[in-house]
Motif scaffolding. Structure first.
Motif, PDB file in Angstrom:
ATOM      1  N   GLY A   1      90.145  42.615  50.589  1.00 40.92           N
ATOM      2  CA  GLY A   1      90.755  41.299  50.726  1.00 40.92           C
ATOM      3  C   GLY A   1      90.175  40.232  49.829  1.00 40.92           C
ATOM      4  O   GLY A   1      90.407  39.032  50.057  1.00 40.92           O
TER       5      GLY A   1
ATOM      6  N   ASP B   1      90.295  38.043  46.800  1.00 46.62           N
ATOM      7  CA  ASP B   1      91.230  37.603  45.764  1.00 46.62           C
ATOM      8  C   ASP B   1      90.602  37.668  44.377  1.00 46.62           C
ATOM      9  O   ASP B   1      91.248  38.099  43.410  1.00 46.62           O
ATOM     10  CB  ASP B   1      91.683  36.166  46.042  1.00 46.62           C
ATOM     11  CG  ASP B   1      92.582  36.057  47.261  1.00 46.62           C
ATOM     12  OD1 ASP B   1      93.229  37.061  47.621  1.00 46.62           O
ATOM     13  OD2 ASP B   1      92.625  34.968  47.862  1.00 46.62           O
TER      14      ASP B   1
ATOM     15  N   GLY C   1      95.347  34.044  47.581  1.00 46.74           N
ATOM     16  CA  GLY C   1      96.230  34.936  48.339  1.00 46.74           C
ATOM     17  C   GLY C   1      96.677  36.168  47.586  1.00 46.74           C
ATOM     18  O   GLY C   1      97.561  36.899  48.051  1.00 46.74           O
TER      19      GLY C   1
ATOM     20  N   ALA D   1      96.378  39.610  49.467  1.00 51.45           N
ATOM     21  CA  ALA D   1      97.413  39.771  50.493  1.00 51.45           C
ATOM     22  C   ALA D   1      98.775  40.023  49.867  1.00 51.45           C
ATOM     23  O   ALA D   1      99.562  40.837  50.365  1.00 51.45           O
ATOM     24  CB  ALA D   1      97.459  38.530  51.379  1.00 51.45           C
ATOM     25  N   THR D   2      99.062  39.342  48.758  1.00 49.39           N
ATOM     26  CA  THR D   2     100.350  39.517  48.079  1.00 49.39           C
ATOM     27  C   THR D   2     100.516  40.947  47.592  1.00 49.39           C
ATOM     28  O   THR D   2     101.554  41.584  47.826  1.00 49.39           O
ATOM     29  CB  THR D   2     100.470  38.539  46.899  1.00 49.39           C
ATOM     30  OG1 THR D   2     100.462  37.197  47.393  1.00 49.39           O
ATOM     31  CG2 THR D   2     101.757  38.778  46.123  1.00 49.39           C
TER      32      THR D   2
ATOM     33  N   SER E   1      98.938  43.569  48.583  1.00 52.17           N
ATOM     34  CA  SER E   1      98.960  44.472  49.735  1.00 52.17           C
ATOM     35  C   SER E   1     100.350  44.528  50.366  1.00 52.17           C
ATOM     36  O   SER E   1     100.844  45.607  50.721  1.00 52.17           O
ATOM     37  CB  SER E   1      97.925  44.019  50.763  1.00 52.17           C
ATOM     38  OG  SER E   1      97.902  44.893  51.868  1.00 52.17           O
ATOM     39  N   LEU E   2     100.994  43.375  50.496  1.00 53.30           N
ATOM     40  CA  LEU E   2     102.326  43.322  51.087  1.00 53.30           C
ATOM     41  C   LEU E   2     103.353  44.053  50.222  1.00 53.30           C
ATOM     42  O   LEU E   2     104.192  44.799  50.737  1.00 53.30           O
ATOM     43  CB  LEU E   2     102.752  41.865  51.292  1.00 53.30           C
ATOM     44  CG  LEU E   2     102.078  41.131  52.454  1.00 53.30           C
ATOM     45  CD1 LEU E   2     102.388  39.637  52.398  1.00 53.30           C
ATOM     46  CD2 LEU E   2     102.517  41.721  53.786  1.00 53.30           C
TER      47      LEU E   2
END
Length: 295
Positions: free
Chosen positions: A93, A95, A125, A128-129, A131-132
């Motif tokens: 996680g 960045d 972020g 997270a981006t 990962s999504l």
């Protein structure tokens, strides 16, 4: 569309069966092209394109080290290292770590300037981006929601190819090669919608005396120009990955092997094949899939 119904499409099934013959060492479907300042390059078949693979990379790592090479083995070693860095960073996680690993991927691939600028500007972020998007791509559904602000281009396809198993790089050379083989399979028939792989122009000086061809059949009934359409890029990247995986699973024992490493080797062969689809000249034009089909 999901992977299973896509691969069950009659045209896709027919193409995969036909293409499987040309993964074999005995295939006589060849290709060749001229290279400015270098001897022409000729492949007896797709397996020989893997043997002749080269990508001359030379870039500076984030920590300042210089990294260079050109053979398939040298490229594979660097990509294995970058894959580990990238996956660890996304899992953790961080960045900043994701940004740095992705920048090194862009530098390896020769697509750094604008992509590196975007990664630095959008670091907040970023873990997270990615990962999504990775999770959405892993659903094996080309209609999965990838987000309205998806960034997907010749640089980001390299990043996602390292985050996902069996997800190949879909750049202008791989797209050109896939379109070439589809065109050879279809002959003079219209390209079916399920195999109309979007093509991209080569990255080169617009004033170059000799431009590379990376679309074997442009026009309404051929292969469209991809342009800057991230969701379309992701959709066809998935479909290309599904087809390559299906080819390897249906044809064990070829020079490409199996699994994610096999996908990378087959991608590498297509990368070499798609450098230029321009007529090579001399007798039967080996770079013209329609001529090959008719011969």
């Amino acid at each position: 569309m999901k992977r299973t119904p896509y691969l069950a499409d009659p045209d896709v099934l027919s193409f995969v069966e036909w293409m499987g013959q040309h993964l074999q060492a005995g295939s006589r479907l060849g290709h060749g092209y001229a290279r400015p300042g270098l001897p022409p390059l000729c492949f007896g078949n797709l397996a020989s394109a893997l043997e002749l693979y080269e990508w001359a990379f030379s870039f500076r790592r984030i920590d300042g080290r210089r990294c260079a090479g050109r053979s398939f083995a040298e490229n594979a070693a660097v990509l294995d290292e970058l894959q580990l860095l990238l996956r660890r960073a996304v899992a953790g996680g961080s960045d900043a770590d994701v940004r740095d690993a992705a920048i090194e991927v862009m530098r390896w691939g020769g697509v750094a300037p604008r992509n590196e600028e975007w990664l630095r500007a959008n670091v907040g972020g970023l873990a997270a981006t990615l990962s999504l998007v990775r999770t959405a791509l892993a659903q094996d559904d080309d209609a999965a929601d990838l987000g309205a602000t998806l960034r997907f281009n010749a640089g980001m396809t390299k990043v996602y190819s390292l985050l996902l198993d069996n997800f190949v790089i879909y750049d202008s050379r791989v797209a050109a090669a896939l379109a070439w083989f589809v065109s050879a399979w279809s002959g003079k028939r219209e390209i079916p919608a399920s195999l109309r792989f979007p093509c991209m122009a080569a990255k080169e000086d617009p004033k170059a005396a000799r431009r590379k061809m990376r679309n074997p059949r442009p026009g309404r009934n051929g292969f469209p120009l991809l342009g800057s359409r991230p969701h379309v890029h992701a959709k066809w990247n998935l479909r290309a990955s599904w087809i390559l995986r299906a080819l390897l699973e249906a044809n064990p024992g070829t020079a490409f092997g199996a699994g994610p490493a096999g996908s990378r080797r087959l991608e590498a062969a297509l990368f070499m094949w798609g450098y230029d689809l321009t007529a090579a000249g001399g007798g039967l034009d080996r770079a013209d899939p329609l001529a090959l089909q008719a011969a």
